[in-house]
Design a protein around this motif. Sequence first.
Motif, short mmCIF file in Angstrom:
data_model
loop_
_atom_site.label_atom_id
_atom_site.label_comp_id
_atom_site.label_asym_id
_atom_site.label_seq_id
_atom_site.Cartn_x
_atom_site.Cartn_y
_atom_site.Cartn_z
N HIS A 194 0.99 -0.99 -0.28
CA HIS A 194 0.36 0.33 0.12
C HIS A 194 0.72 1.43 0.27
O HIS A 194 1.19 2.11 1.12
N THR A 222 -6.87 3.70 -7.80
CA THR A 222 -7.98 2.45 -7.09
C THR A 222 -7.70 1.83 -8.31
O THR A 222 -7.77 1.96 -10.14
N PRO A 241 -2.66 -0.04 -4.20
CA PRO A 241 -1.82 -0.74 -4.16
C PRO A 241 -1.32 -1.37 -3.20
O PRO A 241 -1.52 -1.17 -2.91
N TRP A 288 -0.23 -7.33 -13.79
CA TRP A 288 -0.61 -6.05 -12.72
C TRP A 288 -0.48 -4.59 -13.32
O TRP A 288 -0.23 -4.37 -14.73
N LEU A 318 -0.27 -0.26 -13.04
CA LEU A 318 -0.05 0.86 -12.00
C LEU A 318 -0.09 2.52 -12.35
O LEU A 318 -0.80 1.83 -14.37
N THR A 377 2.85 4.23 -8.11
CA THR A 377 2.19 3.36 -6.52
C THR A 377 2.87 1.85 -7.67
O THR A 377 3.11 1.45 -8.45
N THR A 378 2.89 1.32 -6.11
CA THR A 378 3.02 -0.02 -6.39
C THR A 378 1.57 -0.62 -6.92
O THR A 378 0.81 -0.12 -6.77
N PRO A 379 1.50 -1.82 -8.31
CA PRO A 379 1.07 -2.53 -8.75
C PRO A 379 -0.36 -2.95 -7.91
O PRO A 379 -0.18 -3.31 -7.51
N VAL A 380 -1.54 -2.74 -8.65
CA VAL A 380 -3.02 -3.28 -8.30
C VAL A 380 -2.44 -5.03 -8.87
O VAL A 380 -2.21 -4.57 -10.64
#
Length: 861
Positions: free
Chosen positions: A691, A703, A709, A771, A773, A794-797
Amino acid sequence: MRRAHAQRRHKARVFGIAACLGIAATAFADRAPVLRQIGVPHDYYFREMYLPQLTSGPSALAWSPDGQSLVYSMAGSLWRQRIDSGTAVELTDGPGYDYQPDWSPDGRRVVFVRYLGDALELYALDLASGTVSALTRGGDVNLEPRWSPDGRRLAYVSTQGTGRFHVFIGDLTDGALNARPWLAERKSAIYRYYYGAYDHELSPTWSPDGRDLIYVGNPETPYGTGSLWRRPVDGHAAPILIHREETSWRAAPDWSPDGKRVLYSSYQGRQSHRIRVVTAAGEDQPLALTHGDWDDTHPRWSPQALRFAYVSNRNKNTEIVIQDAVGGAQRTLEVTERRYRRGMGTLQLSIADADGTPVTARVAVSGADGRAYAPDDAQVRADDSFDRSRQAFETHYFHVGAAARGARVTLPPGPSAVTVWYGDGHGIAHATAQIAAGAATPLRVTLRKLDLPPEFAAWRSGDVHVHMNYGGTYRTEPADLVAQARAEDLDLVFDLIVNKEERVPDIRYFSPLPDAASTRDVLLAHSQEYHTSYWGHLGILGLGDHYLIPGFAAYPYTGAASLYPDNAAVADLAHAQGGMVGYAHPFDAAPDPRRDPVVTNELPIDVALGKVDYLEVTGFSNHRETASVWYRLLDCGFRLPAAGGTDAMTNYASLRGPVGLARTYVLPAAAADSGPLARERSWLAGLKAGHSIATNGPLIGFTLADRLPGDEIDLPAGRHALPYKGWLRSLTGIDHLEIVLNGRVVRTIELGKERSAADFEGAVTLDRSGWVLLRAWNERATPDVFDLYPYATTTPVYVQVGASRVRSKEDADYFLAWIGKARSAAAANPDYDDEAERDAVLGHIDAAARIFEERRAQAGR
């Protein structure tokens, strides 16, 4: 602490799979290091520890021939002060910045160094007339000028001809300097990671008869800047070793008037510098003349050797201390009055938020003459690079506390420019003030918050890579670091304690608990950087018990020459204490294992083995190059949170910084308890969960299907359109705001005229696992962000679609080639202490290779 910040040309490579960016060449062409003509590695060390820096206190000094006065550099000018007076009289006031004076034996002239026109040149000041004349004009870096005892020659250090530091000696005839290199350049027979292949000579000091020089030299010296050597000025005889000791740019020897003794600055056996004395004949043991948990540097004997003076940071900023040679009585040279060469005015600066509440902040003030100014007691800091097409000098700044009185700055008459920063969540304020001689000019600056989404209020900012004290000009205590963080609107600071050659500055502060100087606004946690340049530096956060010793491996010519413990073994030790492990400042240029002859960075090995908890995607490296490697790892199915860490040395006057320049925004996890570690642990848990947002300025949010993330979306097999929402708020304009899917840009968000804000939504379609981001970045540097270019990610979702896997044959092949190079080098290394160490290292490498081979085989299934 930074691995080599290469000044090489960077290759452009694919950023992810399909988005080819014109990467480093453009950005680096805009922004280049201060005094880039120096061709010595690790510029951030010699720039701070050897080159003169702008400070509000004194930085170098010399005695008058009668021993009753000192001339010294302060606030970029030369000043003269009797030792029995509190009045300092300004001798020079630009153009540029004046440093390192030396008083001629006849008392008529002062030779000094002037920083102007992207060079350090030697100048001479005639004290009677005030006339200043140039002695060198070659555009080189010239340092540490010293008059010969007869006043006819100068010895100094110059980069002329080689880009490296060598002693020059020149005759002064009718005001003209005719100088040449003292010695032929010599290449060392041993490898030196920190100091380069060629020997240097630093800090020359004359014998009283003018026949010899003592200097700092480093023949066959693997660590440190070298020992004290003595040699005839004619250069024909072999040098004599006066004293062997590890030094780090600041030894600065000074030969006594009686010819028998030499003062120098030493940190041997301790964490800070003190003044020591050794005989000029050598073959003896040095004696310490000063003591304390601070740095005493740049010692100079008085003409009669009754006393000596030096620069000290015992009170955090710099000051001159005068000490009796016999008895040791000390007193500070107090400056109670400054007499300027011209009429000056005063800027009374106050800073407040939109509600009128005084706030802390970072401030840069430039005068009508183009020079930087600061309050008399401020710790002045400088950016380490700048764009010559926009600025004549690097930006200098200071921090202002949240006092109602603000800051008082003395300035020359005319227009003054003021810039104020307060973290990433407030707009940068630019203001001007018209300064009048003899008058006080009030200026009130109001900082405006960016219009951030309400949900972002729960995110907390942290800098995962800071060094509190690291051999710099100033002395920083925990409360000072907390104050710096507060002025940068930073919530958490991770002070990574690490060695500087034989020293480990700040080791006395290490504790698993937050520092007692922490406040409601700022938490200070003392952590560790594991300092193995061979494998790559590690940030280790949240250690629960003890500091890991020795703190490095693969240091040739030491008892820690073995490649073991490799980073995988270190990560196991850290995890056993409940710590988190990340790779620090990874890449200026992404490795090319098919072309690079040697690749030893352990990142893909440790990621495959599950040893890495985060990656400094935004840090003291090329962010886009680092991200290109990160994308490859993500495309092989690994999950790795993004972090931002500055690698700021907070007691430096010239630094990569300030603290919080690169930072990580984290949505903390719910606290498991309310104990003293709750705030740190919940933030680290949020980081480990992914996160996180890594940035050096732009703020972004994203999001995907309402997931944050770091979260995973689990979907059945088939084609899916997933809705996303995102936003951008930035204190500078942004060139690119992009959604990235599996390394490919799938949407570029259009930005308005100001390019600093956006709210957007849409949908991304997936039929396989992947993924996603959000990233923001600029093509070029901007003066308001002290970095290569603005960048945020961001970190990926992560999206799991049916049984499909995130795999890439191309990227698996890339890492297998990388790991193969690392294995070849590790297998051939002769420095293991035993076969068990060798087997452990190769075992880690082979286990990682098997994982990549398996994932390569799974690609396309």
